[in-house]
Design a protein around this motif. Sequence first.
Motif, PDB file in Angstrom:
ATOM      1  N   ALA A  13       0.851  -1.196   0.000  1.00 37.48           N
ATOM      2  CA  ALA A  13       0.000   0.000   0.000  1.00 37.48           C
ATOM      3  C   ALA A  13       0.880   1.237   0.000  1.00 37.48           C
ATOM      4  CB  ALA A  13      -0.917   0.009   1.219  1.00 37.48           C
ATOM      5  N   ASP A  14       0.463   2.247  -0.744  1.00 38.25           N
ATOM      6  CA  ASP A  14       1.169   3.525  -0.702  1.00 38.25           C
ATOM      7  C   ASP A  14       0.729   4.288   0.541  1.00 38.25           C
ATOM      8  OD1 ASP A  14       1.429   6.603  -1.502  1.00 38.25           O
ATOM      9  OD2 ASP A  14       2.830   5.455  -2.731  1.00 38.25           O
ATOM     10  N   ALA A  15       1.666   5.006   1.149  1.00 33.94           N
ATOM     11  CA  ALA A  15       1.330   5.768   2.353  1.00 33.94           C
ATOM     12  C   ALA A  15       0.217   6.774   2.079  1.00 33.94           C
ATOM     13  CB  ALA A  15       2.571   6.487   2.884  1.00 33.94           C
ATOM     14  N   GLY A  16       0.172   7.295   0.856  1.00 40.31           N
ATOM     15  CA  GLY A  16      -0.883   8.226   0.499  1.00 40.31           C
ATOM     16  C   GLY A  16      -2.253   7.583   0.478  1.00 40.31           C
ATOM     17  N   GLU A  17      -2.305   6.244   0.272  1.00 40.40           N
ATOM     18  CA  GLU A  17      -3.574   5.525   0.310  1.00 40.40           C
ATOM     19  C   GLU A  17      -3.995   5.224   1.744  1.00 40.40           C
ATOM     20  OE1 GLU A  17      -3.462   2.974  -3.813  1.00 40.40           O
ATOM     21  OE2 GLU A  17      -2.146   2.316  -2.179  1.00 40.40           O
ATOM     22  N   LEU A  18      -3.021   4.976   2.619  1.00 38.38           N
ATOM     23  CA  LEU A  18      -3.353   4.751   4.023  1.00 38.38           C
ATOM     24  C   LEU A  18      -3.723   6.053   4.723  1.00 38.38           C
ATOM     25  CD1 LEU A  18      -0.773   2.143   5.384  1.00 38.38           C
ATOM     26  CD2 LEU A  18      -3.105   1.778   4.593  1.00 38.38           C
ATOM     27  N   LEU A 163       2.741  -3.885   3.554  1.00 38.43           N
ATOM     28  CA  LEU A 163       4.018  -3.237   3.253  1.00 38.43           C
ATOM     29  C   LEU A 163       3.711  -1.845   2.737  1.00 38.43           C
ATOM     30  CD1 LEU A 163       5.749  -6.214   1.384  1.00 38.43           C
ATOM     31  CD2 LEU A 163       5.776  -5.690   3.830  1.00 38.43           C
ATOM     32  N   VAL A 164       4.162  -0.842   3.456  1.00 36.09           N
ATOM     33  CA  VAL A 164       3.805   0.542   3.153  1.00 36.09           C
ATOM     34  C   VAL A 164       4.955   1.224   2.421  1.00 36.09           C
ATOM     35  CG1 VAL A 164       2.999   2.738   4.101  1.00 36.09           C
ATOM     36  CG2 VAL A 164       2.413   0.592   5.256  1.00 36.09           C
ATOM     37  N   ARG A 165       4.685   1.635   1.193  1.00 38.99           N
ATOM     38  CA  ARG A 165       5.660   2.416   0.442  1.00 38.99           C
ATOM     39  C   ARG A 165       5.492   3.880   0.833  1.00 38.99           C
ATOM     40  NH1 ARG A 165       5.175   6.009  -3.414  1.00 38.99           N
ATOM     41  NH2 ARG A 165       7.039   6.565  -4.590  1.00 38.99           N
ATOM     42  N   THR A 166       6.577   4.528   1.252  1.00 37.71           N
ATOM     43  CA  THR A 166       6.447   5.893   1.739  1.00 37.71           C
ATOM     44  C   THR A 166       7.645   6.751   1.376  1.00 37.71           C
ATOM     45  OG1 THR A 166       6.069   7.243   3.727  1.00 37.71           O
ATOM     46  CG2 THR A 166       7.473   5.305   3.970  1.00 37.71           C
ATOM     47  N   THR A 167       7.374   8.034   1.224  1.00 41.27           N
ATOM     48  CA  THR A 167       8.430   9.046   1.110  1.00 41.27           C
ATOM     49  C   THR A 167       8.307  10.033   2.267  1.00 41.27           C
ATOM     50  OG1 THR A 167       6.978  10.322  -0.355  1.00 41.27           O
ATOM     51  CG2 THR A 167       8.606   8.880  -1.405  1.00 41.27           C
ATOM     52  N   GLN A 199       7.364   1.040  -6.411  1.00 44.89           N
ATOM     53  CA  GLN A 199       6.653   1.992  -7.257  1.00 44.89           C
ATOM     54  C   GLN A 199       6.738   1.593  -8.727  1.00 44.89           C
ATOM     55  OE1 GLN A 199       4.668   4.256  -6.483  1.00 44.89           O
ATOM     56  NE2 GLN A 199       4.365   5.280  -8.456  1.00 44.89           N
ATOM     57  N   SER A 200       7.906   1.125  -9.148  1.00 50.95           N
ATOM     58  CA  SER A 200       8.057   0.719 -10.547  1.00 50.95           C
ATOM     59  C   SER A 200       7.199  -0.500 -10.857  1.00 50.95           C
ATOM     60  CB  SER A 200       9.524   0.424 -10.857  1.00 50.95           C
ATOM     61  OG  SER A 200       9.992  -0.680 -10.092  1.00 50.95           O
ATOM     62  N   LEU A 201       7.096  -1.428  -9.911  1.00 49.80           N
ATOM     63  CA  LEU A 201       6.259  -2.611 -10.119  1.00 49.80           C
ATOM     64  C   LEU A 201       4.783  -2.239 -10.156  1.00 49.80           C
ATOM     65  CD1 LEU A 201       8.044  -5.180  -7.765  1.00 49.80           C
ATOM     66  CD2 LEU A 201       8.076  -5.142 -10.257  1.00 49.80           C
ATOM     67  N   ILE A 202       4.385  -1.337  -9.254  1.00 50.61           N
ATOM     68  CA  ILE A 202       2.984  -0.906  -9.223  1.00 50.61           C
ATOM     69  C   ILE A 202       2.622  -0.153 -10.494  1.00 50.61           C
ATOM     70  CG2 ILE A 202       1.332   0.594  -8.038  1.00 50.61           C
ATOM     71  CD1 ILE A 202       2.833  -0.029  -5.437  1.00 50.61           C
ATOM     72  N   GLY A 203       3.572   0.620 -11.011  1.00 57.10           N
ATOM     73  CA  GLY A 203       3.296   1.438 -12.179  1.00 57.10           C
ATOM     74  C   GLY A 203       3.399   0.710 -13.505  1.00 57.10           C
ATOM     75  N   GLU A 204       3.800  -0.568 -13.487  1.00 57.70           N
ATOM     76  CA  GLU A 204       3.922  -1.318 -14.739  1.00 57.70           C
ATOM     77  C   GLU A 204       2.562  -1.507 -15.418  1.00 57.70           C
ATOM     78  OE1 GLU A 204       5.797  -5.037 -14.151  1.00 57.70           O
ATOM     79  OE2 GLU A 204       7.819  -4.219 -13.999  1.00 57.70           O
ATOM     80  N   THR A 205       2.579  -1.494 -16.735  1.00 52.52           N
ATOM     81  CA  THR A 205       1.362  -1.758 -17.494  1.00 52.52           C
ATOM     82  C   THR A 205       1.151  -3.266 -17.602  1.00 52.52           C
ATOM     83  OG1 THR A 205       1.682   0.261 -18.790  1.00 52.52           O
ATOM     84  CG2 THR A 205       0.184  -1.403 -19.690  1.00 52.52           C
ATOM     85  N   VAL A 206       0.002  -3.709 -17.127  1.00 55.31           N
ATOM     86  CA  VAL A 206      -0.296  -5.142 -17.130  1.00 55.31           C
ATOM     87  C   VAL A 206      -0.966  -5.508 -18.457  1.00 55.31           C
ATOM     88  CG1 VAL A 206      -1.561  -6.981 -15.955  1.00 55.31           C
ATOM     89  CG2 VAL A 206      -0.597  -5.096 -14.644  1.00 55.31           C
TER      90      VAL A 206
END
Length: 290
Positions: A13-18, A163-167, A199-206
């Motif tokens: 999860a992105d920190a911005g989503e939490l 797992l929280v992705r955060t900046t 972030q790169s994995l989340i942003g990949e085009t499926v």
Amino acid sequence: AVERLGDVNAVIADAGELFPTGTVKLDGIKTFGARVFSEEAIMAASALMREVGGPLTGVFDQVISENEDVLPQVEKFTYESGAGVVGRVDGRTVYIGNRGLLINHRLEAPSREEETQYASGSKNLIYIAVDAQVAALLVLSYAADRRRKNELQRLEDSGISVLVRTTDPNVTVALVSRLFGIDSASVGILDGPLGETAQSLIGETVPRADALAATKGRMESLMSLVAACVEQKRTAGILVAIQTTAAILGFVLVAALSCFNSVSTLSALILFVYQLFFVAVLTVLPRFRR
């Protein structure tokens, strides 16, 4: 969907989503130096956070709500693990982070005594610095959205970690654990290189594919879906085990009675009650787990 998602043990999860807009509040600003310098620094930091994203974006949007059209140009940025963001904005170096970020770059930070005046209770601090000078100190408070809190607790009950992705350096294992009421062992933080990889994995085009399940895109919907699949798969496994046990137990009982020539004691009523008992268990158990 249950077969594929039932073995999931972690959700990213992105920190911005939490922490969506409204859950991170600006409780105060302490400026340093001339007013014009502080205002320019905040504008540069706002432009940088818009590029970086995360929970602090909404905070800076509150500050510059009337000046969105005059934000400076962001050239590049990097995130330093556990410290904050460093970027180039209109040819100047902008720092947004905690005290550790200032120390890492040999910037003069305010005294500990001055900092503790603002960091009382559950308050969190973020510094803004431009080039070699600290420009402002933001006092922030974080809150947990009730629905996200419920879904995170449900994930934990299902044995799934988040797992929280955060900046945002304030988003730590301790903060997420405390606000959302989950064990710290169920929380992981992805920052720095790990955050960039996520972030790169989340942003990949499926590629186009058949969907096993679908949501409206909300993070809490995804959490609910994954937790439901994990719980359903476990429930199915338990039910199959009970059915197998019933079959084996019935075989053993009949075999034992055959050895003692007592099969005739098995009346239709006894067999009916035996079957009815296990049918009742298989029917009632899923309702309790729900």
